[in-house]
Write a protein that holds these residues in place. Structure first.
Motif, mmCIF file in Angstrom:
data_model
loop_
_atom_site.group_PDB
_atom_site.id
_atom_site.type_symbol
_atom_site.label_atom_id
_atom_site.label_comp_id
_atom_site.label_asym_id
_atom_site.label_seq_id
_atom_site.Cartn_x
_atom_site.Cartn_y
_atom_site.Cartn_z
ATOM 1 N N LYS A 182 -2.337 -6.451 -6.875
ATOM 2 C CA LYS A 182 -2.783 -5.384 -7.777
ATOM 3 C C LYS A 182 -4.296 -5.213 -7.697
ATOM 4 O O LYS A 182 -4.806 -4.094 -7.601
ATOM 5 N N PHE A 183 -5.039 -6.333 -7.716
ATOM 6 C CA PHE A 183 -6.491 -6.266 -7.640
ATOM 7 C C PHE A 183 -6.953 -5.700 -6.297
ATOM 8 O O PHE A 183 -7.888 -4.896 -6.231
ATOM 9 N N SER A 184 -6.288 -6.095 -5.203
ATOM 10 C CA SER A 184 -6.664 -5.613 -3.871
ATOM 11 C C SER A 184 -6.572 -4.098 -3.762
ATOM 12 O O SER A 184 -7.391 -3.461 -3.101
ATOM 13 N N TYR A 185 -5.577 -3.521 -4.421
ATOM 14 C CA TYR A 185 -5.343 -2.084 -4.299
ATOM 15 C C TYR A 185 -5.924 -1.255 -5.429
ATOM 16 O O TYR A 185 -6.258 -0.089 -5.232
ATOM 17 N N GLY B 187 0.814 -1.215 0.000
ATOM 18 C CA GLY B 187 0.000 0.000 0.000
ATOM 19 C C GLY B 187 0.847 1.264 0.000
ATOM 20 O O GLY B 187 0.564 2.215 -0.729
ATOM 21 N N ILE B 188 1.902 1.257 0.799
ATOM 22 C CA ILE B 188 2.744 2.449 0.940
ATOM 23 C C ILE B 188 3.650 2.659 -0.275
ATOM 24 O O ILE B 188 3.713 3.745 -0.841
ATOM 25 N N PHE B 189 4.378 1.613 -0.670
ATOM 26 C CA PHE B 189 5.422 1.780 -1.677
ATOM 27 C C PHE B 189 5.036 1.327 -3.078
ATOM 28 O O PHE B 189 5.505 1.892 -4.058
ATOM 29 N N LEU B 190 4.206 0.308 -3.193
ATOM 30 C CA LEU B 190 3.937 -0.281 -4.494
ATOM 31 C C LEU B 190 2.771 0.404 -5.201
ATOM 32 O O LEU B 190 2.899 0.877 -6.325
ATOM 33 N N TRP B 191 1.626 0.463 -4.533
ATOM 34 C CA TRP B 191 0.429 1.001 -5.170
ATOM 35 C C TRP B 191 0.089 2.413 -4.701
ATOM 36 O O TRP B 191 -0.762 3.065 -5.296
ATOM 37 N N LYS B 192 0.726 2.852 -3.603
ATOM 38 C CA LYS B 192 0.511 4.201 -3.057
ATOM 39 C C LYS B 192 -0.977 4.476 -2.804
ATOM 40 O O LYS B 192 -1.519 5.506 -3.195
ATOM 41 N N VAL B 193 -1.618 3.522 -2.136
ATOM 42 C CA VAL B 193 -3.038 3.594 -1.806
ATOM 43 C C VAL B 193 -3.162 3.304 -0.313
ATOM 44 O O VAL B 193 -2.525 2.390 0.193
ATOM 45 N N PRO B 194 -3.978 4.081 0.411
ATOM 46 C CA PRO B 194 -4.099 3.840 1.854
ATOM 47 C C PRO B 194 -4.768 2.497 2.162
ATOM 48 O O PRO B 194 -5.611 2.028 1.401
ATOM 49 N N PRO B 195 -4.370 1.880 3.271
ATOM 50 C CA PRO B 195 -4.969 0.591 3.628
ATOM 51 C C PRO B 195 -6.422 0.753 4.070
ATOM 52 O O PRO B 195 -6.841 1.812 4.511
ATOM 53 N N SER B 196 -7.173 -0.326 3.909
ATOM 54 C CA SER B 196 -8.542 -0.374 4.404
ATOM 55 C C SER B 196 -8.847 -1.832 4.750
ATOM 56 O O SER B 196 -8.154 -2.744 4.292
ATOM 57 N N PHE B 197 -9.890 -2.047 5.533
ATOM 58 C CA PHE B 197 -10.249 -3.410 5.911
ATOM 59 C C PHE B 197 -10.620 -4.235 4.687
ATOM 60 O O PHE B 197 -10.234 -5.400 4.569
#
Length: 135
Positions: free
Chosen positions: A122-125, A61-71
């Motif tokens: 990739k799909f998760s993010y 989330g932080i480095f690869l897709w740059k998307v904030p985490p969520s449940f």
């Protein structure tokens, strides 16, 4: 950005996926060793898998897709990585007898799991499996 390793040309995303995965593998082994001092190996393996996958989730989330985490993302991520683990184990179970060493089956099964895990991450993010990766 493209990174060249020998004759292999990787995108920044693929390179980071491999680096993060390598760190997660080291974490997996460290926690396996710790857990295995007071738990049986099969339970140690189970728990260290989830420690390593949780590390992967946050680093992706932080480095690869740059998307904030969520449940919801975490649920998709854990589900996908669990399927990747299952694919690896099933490959070994069914094909180990075709190899002179179980290690060969593990390398191939693990490689199949890694490819599946990339698309799962990739799909998760991003919500997409296919498509060009923007580096």
């Amino acid at each position: 950005m493209r990174i060249k390793i020998g004759k292999l040309l990787l995108t920044r995303t693929h390179f980071l996926f491999l680096v993060i995965g390598s760190l997660a593998f080291a974490i997996n082994l460290i926690f396996f060793s710790i857990f295995n001092t007071f738990l049986p190996a099969y339970l140690s393996s189970f728990f260290c898998f989830f420690v390593a996958v949780t590390f992967n989730f946050f680093m992706h989330g932080i480095f690869l897709w740059k998307v904030p985490p969520s449940f919801n993302r975490f649920y998709l991520f854990i589900s996908g990585y669990s399927i990747g683990l299952l694919l690896n184990v099933l490959f070994i179970y069914f094909f180990v007898s075709f190899f002179s060493s179980a290690l060969y089956a593990q390398v191939i099964g693990g490689s199949l799991g890694v490819v599946f895990n990339f698309f799962s991450s990739k799909f998760s993010y991003t919500g997409k499996i296919a498509g060009k990766i923007k580096d």
